[in-house]
Motif scaffolding. Sequence first.
Motif, mmCIF file in Angstrom:
data_model
loop_
_atom_site.group_PDB
_atom_site.id
_atom_site.type_symbol
_atom_site.label_atom_id
_atom_site.label_comp_id
_atom_site.label_asym_id
_atom_site.label_seq_id
_atom_site.Cartn_x
_atom_site.Cartn_y
_atom_site.Cartn_z
ATOM 1 N N GLU A 159 0.114 10.417 37.488
ATOM 2 C CA GLU A 159 1.312 11.242 37.635
ATOM 3 C C GLU A 159 2.120 10.837 38.861
ATOM 4 O OE1 GLU A 159 1.603 15.431 36.486
ATOM 5 O OE2 GLU A 159 -0.599 15.419 36.470
ATOM 6 N N GLY A 160 1.426 10.385 39.915
ATOM 7 C CA GLY A 160 2.137 9.951 41.111
ATOM 8 C C GLY A 160 3.029 8.757 40.832
ATOM 9 N N ALA A 161 2.488 7.769 40.133
ATOM 10 C CA ALA A 161 3.274 6.589 39.787
ATOM 11 C C ALA A 161 4.407 6.956 38.834
ATOM 12 C CB ALA A 161 2.373 5.535 39.148
ATOM 13 N N PHE A 162 4.132 7.898 37.927
ATOM 14 C CA PHE A 162 5.160 8.320 36.978
ATOM 15 C C PHE A 162 6.301 9.044 37.689
ATOM 16 C CE2 PHE A 162 6.828 11.318 33.755
ATOM 17 C CZ PHE A 162 7.244 10.402 32.801
ATOM 18 N N SER A 163 5.951 9.897 38.652
ATOM 19 C CA SER A 163 6.978 10.596 39.431
ATOM 20 C C SER A 163 7.833 9.606 40.209
ATOM 21 C CB SER A 163 6.329 11.583 40.400
ATOM 22 O OG SER A 163 5.630 12.594 39.710
ATOM 23 N N GLY A 164 7.183 8.566 40.763
ATOM 24 C CA GLY A 164 7.932 7.542 41.481
ATOM 25 C C GLY A 164 8.890 6.807 40.571
ATOM 26 N N ALA A 165 8.428 6.500 39.358
ATOM 27 C CA ALA A 165 9.289 5.818 38.388
ATOM 28 C C ALA A 165 10.471 6.703 38.009
ATOM 29 C CB ALA A 165 8.487 5.444 37.146
ATOM 30 N N ASN A 166 10.211 7.998 37.843
ATOM 31 C CA ASN A 166 11.280 8.946 37.513
ATOM 32 C C ASN A 166 12.358 8.965 38.589
ATOM 33 O OD1 ASN A 166 11.589 10.705 35.177
ATOM 34 N ND2 ASN A 166 9.462 11.271 35.505
ATOM 35 N N ILE A 167 11.916 9.040 39.831
ATOM 36 C CA ILE A 167 12.856 9.110 40.947
ATOM 37 C C ILE A 167 13.646 7.806 41.072
ATOM 38 C CG2 ILE A 167 13.047 9.286 43.455
ATOM 39 C CD1 ILE A 167 10.620 11.174 43.365
ATOM 40 N N ALA A 168 12.944 6.683 40.960
ATOM 41 C CA ALA A 168 13.601 5.382 41.106
ATOM 42 C C ALA A 168 14.643 5.168 40.015
ATOM 43 C CB ALA A 168 12.558 4.271 41.072
ATOM 44 N N ILE A 169 14.276 5.459 38.772
ATOM 45 C CA ILE A 169 15.215 5.261 37.662
ATOM 46 C C ILE A 169 16.354 6.266 37.749
ATOM 47 C CG2 ILE A 169 15.457 5.435 35.156
ATOM 48 C CD1 ILE A 169 12.673 4.221 34.919
#
Length: 288
Positions: A171-181
């Motif tokens: 979930e941490g990596a997914f949240s980072g991807a969400n924010i970056a995109i």
Amino acid sequence: MMLTLANRNWKLFYRDRGTVFFSLLGPIIIVLLYVFFLKGTVTEGLTVAEGTSDYLVDSWIMAGIIASATVTTCLSGYGTMIRDREDGIAKDFDTSPVSKWSVIGGYLLNSMVIGTVMSIISFVIAEIYIVVNGGSLVSPLEALQILGTIVAAVFSAAGLVGLLSSFIGSEGAFSGANIAIGAAIGFLVGAYIPIGGLPDGVQSVIKLLPASHAARVLRVIMMTEPAAAAFEGAPAQAVEQFSTEMGVSFQIGDHVVTMADSIGYLLLSGLVAFVLTVVVLAIKRRNQ
């Protein structure tokens, strides 16, 4: 069973208000930057009929916002898949009589439904903004064209971000991807800076992205009326230059990209990405 799982994923998504908010983070960022920083700059650079520039630029930016929403909301729709992996629920599915295709299909379908609903909401909000600021509603035919474009854009985005999500394990990596995109999507669809103001190499990369084609098609539809008013009596060369600079018209090499080209590209990219996503997820489930 696939529909049941998709409905379960849908309910989990809307139960988490934070997830819903962050799915719209990209469009929200674009709106704030536009209202406080970009609108004056873009409007001042236009030589158009008096009183028409705001309507024209509002339509341009709102088309970009709708296109960005198709990407960020579809990505957020895969949050349930990531949580299921991290919480071990995915393993429960493996030991149940539910087929792996139903599970995978439930995630993919959920992303498409969420992307479509949230993008349509973005379209409604965009129209309200345009009207409040002195513009006009699109015609019923244009509204249908926009809805069709949203569906094609969501199909493409759901496939592509699904492929990305298939490689994310926490979930941490997914949240980072969400924010970056969410932060980058405005640039990728040419909403922060008109495409014509970017170097040729960057323009070429942007024109390869399906989301930029979605934004282009939406701009063609939404800017028809304001462009006709703004450039009334202007030479065709001025209109053509504006369309190229603002990302309303795409040219790749000697080929001028048509509306059909862009829609076809959205559908093809989505289809290829969906196939690859299913393959990757199936392999991961088999190796778990």
